[in-house]
Motif scaffolding. Structure first.
Motif, mmCIF file in Angstrom:
data_model
loop_
_atom_site.group_PDB
_atom_site.id
_atom_site.type_symbol
_atom_site.label_atom_id
_atom_site.label_comp_id
_atom_site.label_asym_id
_atom_site.label_seq_id
_atom_site.Cartn_x
_atom_site.Cartn_y
_atom_site.Cartn_z
ATOM 1 N N CYS A 20 0.839 -1.205 0.000
ATOM 2 C CA CYS A 20 0.000 0.000 0.000
ATOM 3 C C CYS A 20 0.872 1.251 0.000
ATOM 4 C CB CYS A 20 -0.933 0.001 1.212
ATOM 5 S SG CYS A 20 -2.155 -1.326 1.208
ATOM 6 N N ARG A 51 2.651 1.759 -3.394
ATOM 7 C CA ARG A 51 1.761 2.342 -4.398
ATOM 8 C C ARG A 51 1.649 3.857 -4.217
ATOM 9 N NH1 ARG A 51 -1.666 -1.376 -7.068
ATOM 10 N NH2 ARG A 51 -1.304 -3.484 -6.315
ATOM 11 N N CYS A 59 0.681 6.103 5.628
ATOM 12 C CA CYS A 59 0.715 4.716 5.171
ATOM 13 C C CYS A 59 2.070 4.080 5.458
ATOM 14 C CB CYS A 59 0.406 4.677 3.678
ATOM 15 S SG CYS A 59 0.096 3.019 3.043
ATOM 16 N N ALA A 79 -4.106 0.255 4.172
ATOM 17 C CA ALA A 79 -5.012 0.139 3.020
ATOM 18 C C ALA A 79 -5.962 1.333 2.963
ATOM 19 C CB ALA A 79 -5.795 -1.163 3.100
ATOM 20 N N ALA A 104 -4.581 4.281 1.018
ATOM 21 C CA ALA A 104 -4.674 4.159 -0.443
ATOM 22 C C ALA A 104 -6.095 4.466 -0.915
ATOM 23 C CB ALA A 104 -4.251 2.762 -0.884
ATOM 24 N N TYR A 105 -7.066 3.950 -0.202
ATOM 25 C CA TYR A 105 -8.465 4.217 -0.545
ATOM 26 C C TYR A 105 -8.771 5.706 -0.435
ATOM 27 C CZ TYR A 105 -13.538 4.356 -0.197
ATOM 28 O OH TYR A 105 -14.856 4.674 -0.379
ATOM 29 N N ILE A 142 -5.634 -3.033 -3.823
ATOM 30 C CA ILE A 142 -5.719 -3.608 -2.473
ATOM 31 C C ILE A 142 -6.005 -5.098 -2.565
ATOM 32 C CG2 ILE A 142 -7.109 -3.630 -0.353
ATOM 33 C CD1 ILE A 142 -7.366 -0.520 -0.753
ATOM 34 N N ASP A 144 -2.953 -6.997 -3.844
ATOM 35 C CA ASP A 144 -1.947 -7.145 -2.792
ATOM 36 C C ASP A 144 -2.354 -8.210 -1.783
ATOM 37 O OD1 ASP A 144 -0.558 -5.113 -4.070
ATOM 38 O OD2 ASP A 144 -1.287 -3.553 -2.710
ATOM 39 N N ALA A 156 3.363 -3.671 -7.119
ATOM 40 C CA ALA A 156 2.854 -2.405 -6.565
ATOM 41 C C ALA A 156 3.415 -1.214 -7.337
ATOM 42 C CB ALA A 156 3.201 -2.308 -5.080
#
Length: 193
Positions: free
Chosen positions: A27, A30, A100, A120, A123-124, A162, A165, A182
């Motif tokens: 995460c 990314r 993160c 996670a 990232a969202y 996500i 991963d 990633a």
């Protein structure tokens, strides 16, 4: 796809600390690689976060490296909303990337699925923020705003990442493959920002 933290947590609970940490590191990878692409190279906070993430990846390979304190360093790099600098989307994305990275370190220290889930979430949230600022800022045609945001391609790409991963760590993919995946996904994602 939808974002379901509880489902992610349940899946992570079945994994060992190294796998949870690898997921959280994916995460963070990314997000950091996304920032590198958006900013045309590592600079500032990102340049300081990348070595921390490198140490997390080393830990997942069994280096035994002591990461204590790296979470606090990463947290200290989170840009403050109250700074004299004007808030921009890039500052928002950087806040999430630094958080993160800190969660990835914390996952290695605690083995906690909760810390990995929070990685996670970062990232969202970056994807959700991007969607909010790209034309999904108002409900239209009677469709609720949250559903519009969730259907945005940038959000769906994050959710697929996500899931990729999670599947990768559950399937025991080597750490180098997880990291490469990633990075590659971040390059494709960056074109949506």
């Amino acid at each position: 796809m939808s974002y379901d933290e509880e489902a992610i947590r349940r899946r992570l609970e079945r994994l060992d600390a190294s796998q949870k940490t690898a997921f959280a590191a994916c995460c963070a990878e990314r997000l950091l690689q996304l920032l590198v692409k958006i900013a045309n190279g590592p600079a500032g906070v990102v340049a300081e976060l990348l070595p921390i993430l490198d140490r997390v990846w080393e830990w997942t390979r069994g280096s035994g490296r002591d990461l204590r304190g790296d979470d606090q360093i990463a947290e200290g790099l989170v840009p403050d909303d109250d700074d004299d600098n004007q808030w921009t989307l890039l500052v928002g994305y950087t806040q999430n990337a630094a958080a993160c990275t800190a969660y990835a370190v914390r996952t290695s220290l605690s083995g906690s699925a909760k810390e990995a889930v929070w990685a996670a979430r970062q990232a969202y949230e970056v994807a959700d923020l991007a969607a909010q600022h790209s034309g999904y800022s108002r409900a239209s045609d009677g469709e609720p705003l949250e559903r519009q945001l969730l259907s945005a391609e940038v959000v769906q790409h994050a959710l697929r990442g996500i899931e990729q991963d999670l599947v990768g760590v559950e399937g025991g993919l080597p750490v180098d493959v997880l990291r490469r995946n990633a990075k590659t996904a971040a390059e494709a994602w960056a074109h949506m920002f």
